[in-house]
Design a protein around this motif. Structure first.
Motif, mmCIF file in Angstrom:
data_model
loop_
_atom_site.group_PDB
_atom_site.id
_atom_site.type_symbol
_atom_site.label_atom_id
_atom_site.label_comp_id
_atom_site.label_asym_id
_atom_site.label_seq_id
_atom_site.Cartn_x
_atom_site.Cartn_y
_atom_site.Cartn_z
ATOM 1 N N LYS A 41 -17.319 11.756 -2.525
ATOM 2 C CA LYS A 41 -15.771 10.803 -2.491
ATOM 3 C C LYS A 41 -14.675 11.618 -2.163
ATOM 4 O O LYS A 41 -13.948 11.047 -1.406
ATOM 5 C CB LYS A 41 -16.143 9.881 -3.480
ATOM 6 N N GLU B 59 11.294 11.843 -2.631
ATOM 7 C CA GLU B 59 11.423 10.498 -3.364
ATOM 8 C C GLU B 59 10.713 11.004 -4.807
ATOM 9 O O GLU B 59 10.412 9.828 -5.597
ATOM 10 C CB GLU B 59 10.310 9.702 -2.665
ATOM 11 N N CYS C 182 7.934 8.683 1.718
ATOM 12 C CA CYS C 182 7.591 10.096 2.512
ATOM 13 C C CYS C 182 8.310 10.107 3.693
ATOM 14 O O CYS C 182 8.025 11.189 4.495
ATOM 15 C CB CYS C 182 6.037 9.978 2.664
ATOM 16 N N SER D 215 -1.830 -0.236 0.876
ATOM 17 C CA SER D 215 -1.102 0.679 1.365
ATOM 18 C C SER D 215 -1.681 1.321 2.818
ATOM 19 O O SER D 215 -0.837 1.914 3.632
ATOM 20 C CB SER D 215 -0.982 1.811 0.580
ATOM 21 N N LYS E 189 -8.038 7.891 10.144
ATOM 22 C CA LYS E 189 -8.065 6.643 10.044
ATOM 23 C C LYS E 189 -7.090 6.054 11.101
ATOM 24 O O LYS E 189 -6.902 5.361 11.886
ATOM 25 C CB LYS E 189 -7.626 5.864 8.842
ATOM 26 N N SER F 110 6.001 4.688 2.663
ATOM 27 C CA SER F 110 5.650 3.450 2.076
ATOM 28 C C SER F 110 7.167 2.529 1.725
ATOM 29 O O SER F 110 8.086 3.024 1.738
ATOM 30 C CB SER F 110 5.104 3.502 0.722
HETATM 31 P P1 HMG Z 1 -10.481 4.273 -4.253
HETATM 32 O O1 HMG Z 1 -10.692 2.729 -4.468
HETATM 33 O O2 HMG Z 1 -10.610 5.431 -5.151
HETATM 34 O O3 HMG Z 1 -11.627 4.781 -3.381
HETATM 35 O O4 HMG Z 1 -8.989 4.399 -3.524
HETATM 36 P P2 HMG Z 1 -12.495 3.914 -2.230
HETATM 37 O O5 HMG Z 1 -13.484 3.353 -2.888
HETATM 38 O O6 HMG Z 1 -11.610 3.141 -1.302
HETATM 39 O O7 HMG Z 1 -13.199 4.999 -1.290
HETATM 40 C C1 HMG Z 1 -12.665 6.178 -0.613
HETATM 41 C C2 HMG Z 1 -13.500 6.555 0.529
HETATM 42 O O8 HMG Z 1 -14.360 7.294 -0.050
HETATM 43 C C3 HMG Z 1 -13.855 5.415 1.217
HETATM 44 O O9 HMG Z 1 -14.039 5.425 2.542
HETATM 45 C C4 HMG Z 1 -15.443 5.319 0.806
HETATM 46 O O10 HMG Z 1 -16.572 4.946 1.456
HETATM 47 C C5 HMG Z 1 -15.533 7.049 0.506
HETATM 48 P P3 HMG Z 1 -13.335 4.690 3.709
HETATM 49 O O11 HMG Z 1 -13.933 3.511 3.769
HETATM 50 O O12 HMG Z 1 -11.971 4.498 3.518
HETATM 51 O O13 HMG Z 1 -13.575 5.627 5.035
HETATM 52 N N1 HMG Z 1 -16.641 7.242 -0.359
HETATM 53 C C6 HMG Z 1 -17.511 8.449 -0.331
HETATM 54 N N2 HMG Z 1 -17.983 9.131 0.809
HETATM 55 C C7 HMG Z 1 -18.655 10.020 0.729
HETATM 56 N N3 HMG Z 1 -19.403 10.312 -0.227
HETATM 57 C C8 HMG Z 1 -19.301 9.412 -1.511
HETATM 58 C C9 HMG Z 1 -18.431 8.448 -1.496
HETATM 59 N N4 HMG Z 1 -17.965 7.405 -2.262
HETATM 60 C C10 HMG Z 1 -16.823 6.609 -1.683
HETATM 61 N N5 HMG Z 1 -20.027 9.604 -2.492
HETATM 62 C C11 HMG Z 1 -7.175 5.152 -2.409
HETATM 63 C C12 HMG Z 1 -8.683 5.556 -2.679
HETATM 64 C C13 HMG Z 1 -6.733 6.147 -1.102
HETATM 65 C C14 HMG Z 1 -6.857 3.884 -1.937
HETATM 66 C C15 HMG Z 1 -6.420 5.650 -3.547
HETATM 67 O O14 HMG Z 1 -6.914 7.227 -3.873
HETATM 68 C C16 HMG Z 1 -5.070 5.488 -3.664
HETATM 69 O O15 HMG Z 1 -4.477 4.471 -4.142
HETATM 70 N N6 HMG Z 1 -4.367 6.589 -3.121
HETATM 71 C C17 HMG Z 1 -2.764 6.454 -3.268
HETATM 72 C C18 HMG Z 1 -2.205 5.632 -2.086
HETATM 73 C C19 HMG Z 1 -2.389 6.410 -0.914
HETATM 74 O O16 HMG Z 1 -2.633 7.433 -0.749
HETATM 75 N N7 HMG Z 1 -2.319 5.413 0.380
HETATM 76 C C20 HMG Z 1 -2.316 5.853 1.703
HETATM 77 C C21 HMG Z 1 -1.547 5.031 2.419
HETATM 78 S S1 HMG Z 1 0.184 4.987 2.016
HETATM 79 C C22 HMG Z 1 1.070 6.334 2.374
HETATM 80 O O17 HMG Z 1 0.678 7.124 2.843
HETATM 81 C C23 HMG Z 1 2.415 6.619 1.579
HETATM 82 C C24 HMG Z 1 2.344 7.662 0.284
HETATM 83 O O18 HMG Z 1 2.170 8.939 0.720
HETATM 84 C C25 HMG Z 1 3.498 7.185 -0.580
HETATM 85 C C26 HMG Z 1 4.880 7.326 0.258
HETATM 86 O O19 HMG Z 1 5.189 7.141 1.454
HETATM 87 O O20 HMG Z 1 5.792 7.721 -0.549
HETATM 88 C C27 HMG Z 1 1.155 7.178 -0.387
#
Ligand code: HMG
Length: 391
Positions: free
Chosen positions: A36, A83, A115, A205, A246, A312
């Motif tokens: 994951k 930030e 960011c 997000s 993505k 964000s």
């Molecule tokens: P989550 O709920 O832990 O994970 O949240 P998930 O269930 O969505 O799984 C993630 C991926 O892993 C999925 O793939 C699963 O299928 C896959 P996807 O469907 O996305 O392609 N997966 C696996 N793959 C291979 N083997 C396995 C396995 N199991 C699952 N065994 C989340 C993930 C990123 C949402 C979380 O970590 C989070 O909330 N992160 C923080 C927010 C974030 O980074 N958002 C990004 C966009 S916002 C942004 O970029 C701005 C930011 O930088 C802040 C700013 O601007 O200041 C955050």
């Protein structure tokens, strides 16, 4: 398509922390399948700051080699984007200005919009240099990305700084005129003043980011920007490296182009190498992507790179740059790799202890333990003042 003014990134330097936590250690602790992290979000490890590191020491460490190489006579502006601010009033850039001994005839300011801040800094710098091409602007992006322990965001932490010298007749990347802009009031990720760790709606997000990609690409095209096929590579904001994949797939889809995995990997793969092992560095993230791309690509001379900066909340910008022939001689590849490889690996307990550290707020004397081996230290708090040292 490049702007007639010929202004852009003249030098680029990065710094990251003393410590690193491999995702294998996090997975072993919380029982997550390692796939994951390694495949699902595309992260292998994350930088963790020592007790005596913060955005100032990281920013100073990134900027010091630039000042060493070019001197500071022409730097009249320092823009510090972050930030993870350490003060509500004083710019972190003023501490860096002092640590680096920059001229007093300078303006120093801190910028914030999640960011996106460093891209605002870069664009403002281009404007200042256009007004007086004899001046240079030092843009510093420095952040510590911190989420709650045991939350989904925890795996997407990290910390790093990038410093860029913006000037006329740049040695690395000339920035084009057109920019695509997009702002939307969304609550996908935020950090109220009373909180140390960010709050986030993870899935929201991701969709907000993708919507912003589409929005700023639309505006970029309307501004007379390049066509999608003209780019040799792209640098995306990378909260986790899978997000760049993505986003690029979304953009190609929107443009009606081939979204084959190999095509996407060829366009962005090299830009993810540093982020994959450093983690989210917020404002620095796109520019760590640029450093990784320039350090690894065969030869990008004269070719166009697309940049997508997302913060964000949200604000995003798509812009382009053209790589300047001869850039390879000005890269800092060995130093960049050394900054990443010198980190000491933490075990999970050591990481958790650092994560839970906080200072009393009573104005007492609270020195920090000596942990970081770099040139700059955050020595502690005394009388509500942050004390920094240069070795
Ligand atoms: P989550 O709920 O832990 O994970 O949240 P998930 O269930 O969505 O799984 C993630 C991926 O892993 C999925 O793939 C699963 O299928 C896959 P996807 O469907 O996305 O392609 N997966 C696996 N793959 C291979 N083997 C396995 C396995 N199991 C699952 N065994 C989340 C993930 C990123 C949402 C979380 O970590 C989070 O909330 N992160 C923080 C927010 C974030 O980074 N958002 C990004 C966009 S916002 C942004 O970029 C701005 C930011 O930088 C802040 C700013 O601007 O200041 C955050």
């Amino acid at each position: 398509m490049s702007s007639g003014s010929g202004i852009g990134i003249h030098d680029l330097s990065l710094a990251t922390t003393e410590f690193v936590l491999p995702h294998a250690a996090l997975a072993a602790y919380n029982g997550t399948e390692l796939g994951k992290y390694h495949v699902g979000i595309g992260q292998e490890s994350m930088s963790v700051p020592a007790a005596d590191e913060d955005i100032v020491t990281l920013g100073a460490a990134a900027a010091a080699p630039i000042v060493e190489r070019h001197g500071s006579d022409r730097i009249r502006t320092v823009v510090f984007a972050t930030e993870s601010s350490i003060d509500q009033a004083k710019s972190a850039g003023v501490y860096v200005h002092s640590l680096l001994g920059l001229p007093s005839a300078a303006r120093v300011v801190e910028l914030k919009q999640a960011c996106y801040g460093a891209t605002a800094g870069l664009q403002f710098a281009l404007g200042l240099v256009a007004r007086d091409p004899s001046q240079q602007v030092l843009v510093i992006a420095s952040d510590v990305s911190k989420y709650e322990l045991d939350s989904p965001g925890e795996a997407t932490q990290g910390a790093a700084a990038v410093a860029m010298l913006v000037s006329a007749d740049p040695a690395l990347v000339r920035i084009d005129g057109p920019s695509g802009l997009f702002t939307a009031d969304v609550m996908d990720f935020w950090r109220p003043n009373y909180r140390d760790a960010a709050l986030v709606d993870g899935q929201e997000s991701i969709s907000a980011y993708l919507q912003a990609v589409e929005g700023c690409w639309k505006d970029y095209s309307g501004q007379g920007g390049r066509g999608l096929e003209e780019f040799a590579a792209f640098c995306y904001h990378q909260p986790f490296t899978k997000m760049a994949f993505k986003a690029h797939r979304h953009l190609l889809n929107y443009g009606g182009l081939d979204t084959d995995q190999d095509v996407i990997a060829a366009a962005i793969g090299q830009s993810t190498a540093y982020n994959r092992v450093i983690g989210n560095s917020y404002t620095a993230s796109v520019y760590l992507g640029l450093a990784a791309l320039l350090d690894q690509a065969q030869d990008l001379s004269g070719q166009a790179i697309g940049f997508l900066s997302y913060g964000s909340g949200s604000v995003a910008e798509f812009f382009a740059g053209e790589v300047v022939p001869g850039y390879k001689e000005r890269l800092r590849t060995a130093e960049n790799l050394a900054a990443i490889e010198r980190r000491t690996e933490l075990d999970y307990a050591g990481y958790r202890q650092l994560h839970e550290r906080s200072f009393p707020t009573d104005g007492g004397d609270y020195p920090t333990p000596v942990q970081n081996g770099g040139q700059f230290r955050f020595a502690g708090l005394r009388g509500h003042k942050r004390i920094y040292e240069r070795r």
